[in-house]
Structures are given as structure tokens and as C-alpha cells.
Design a protein around this motif. Sequence first.
Motif, PDB file in Angstrom:
ATOM      1  N   ASP A   1     -36.096   8.731 -15.534  1.00  0.00           N
ATOM      2  CA  ASP A   1     -35.390   9.709 -16.358  1.00  0.00           C
ATOM      3  C   ASP A   1     -35.719   9.474 -17.837  1.00  0.00           C
ATOM      4  O   ASP A   1     -36.524   8.607 -18.184  1.00  0.00           O
TER       5      ASP A   1
ATOM      6  N   LEU B   1     -36.938  12.055  -7.084  1.00  0.00           N
ATOM      7  CA  LEU B   1     -37.267  13.431  -7.436  1.00  0.00           C
ATOM      8  C   LEU B   1     -36.401  14.396  -6.627  1.00  0.00           C
ATOM      9  O   LEU B   1     -36.064  14.117  -5.475  1.00  0.00           O
ATOM     10  N   PRO B   2     -36.032  15.535  -7.203  1.00  0.00           N
ATOM     11  CA  PRO B   2     -35.213  16.512  -6.481  1.00  0.00           C
ATOM     12  C   PRO B   2     -35.861  16.893  -5.147  1.00  0.00           C
ATOM     13  O   PRO B   2     -37.063  17.138  -5.067  1.00  0.00           O
ATOM     14  N   GLY B   3     -35.041  16.892  -4.114  1.00  0.00           N
ATOM     15  CA  GLY B   3     -35.506  17.263  -2.781  1.00  0.00           C
ATOM     16  C   GLY B   3     -36.265  16.181  -2.053  1.00  0.00           C
ATOM     17  O   GLY B   3     -36.775  16.406  -0.956  1.00  0.00           O
ATOM     18  N   ARG B   4     -36.335  14.990  -2.614  1.00  0.00           N
ATOM     19  CA  ARG B   4     -37.092  13.895  -1.986  1.00  0.00           C
ATOM     20  C   ARG B   4     -36.213  12.737  -1.530  1.00  0.00           C
ATOM     21  O   ARG B   4     -36.720  11.658  -1.243  1.00  0.00           O
ATOM     22  N   ALA B   5     -34.904  12.927  -1.475  1.00  0.00           N
ATOM     23  CA  ALA B   5     -33.993  11.851  -1.090  1.00  0.00           C
ATOM     24  C   ALA B   5     -34.240  11.349   0.331  1.00  0.00           C
ATOM     25  O   ALA B   5     -33.794  10.265   0.696  1.00  0.00           O
TER      26      ALA B   5
ATOM     27  N   GLU C   1     -35.234   7.348 -10.769  1.00  0.00           N
ATOM     28  CA  GLU C   1     -34.481   8.336 -10.025  1.00  0.00           C
ATOM     29  C   GLU C   1     -35.392   8.928  -8.960  1.00  0.00           C
ATOM     30  O   GLU C   1     -36.610   8.877  -9.065  1.00  0.00           O
TER      31      GLU C   1
END
Length: 73
Positions: A29, A37-41, A35
Motif C-alpha cells: 500500500d 490485491l483485490p479479488g486475490r484473497a 496487502e
Amino acid sequence: MTIDIAIDKDVCIGAGQCALTAPSVFTQDDDGFSEVLPGRADGDGDPLVREAARACPVGAITVTESGGHLSRT
């Protein structure tokens, strides 16, 4: 197999080893802390997710498999 990735923000020191190891899943960040990445959890099937967790010098990344098996803290 499904995995879940968590980063303990209180432990992360922003070394960036996870982002270097698995850049399709991890980033840093604006403050330099790691962090997901969005959609990669779920790791998006990247085989380097577990290696990224192992590379974290402070153990801030947890990868949990679908059965609740903890592979790295």
C-alpha cells in the motif's frame, strides 16, 4: 482446494518479500505495508503464495486451506 490469505497488519514491517515473490497476489500500500490485491484473497491458483508467506521475515502472512489446515503463520 481453496485457500484464504490473511496479512496481520500489526505484524507486517513492509519488507515487500511477498510482493516480490508473488506479485500477482500481493502488493504494497501507499505506506509500504503488504496487502492482497483485490479479488486475490483466494490466491488465484498462484503456486507462489505459500512461498511468499514463507519469505515474510516476520510471519505476517497466514495461508489457510479449505479444510482449516494452517500451512503457514
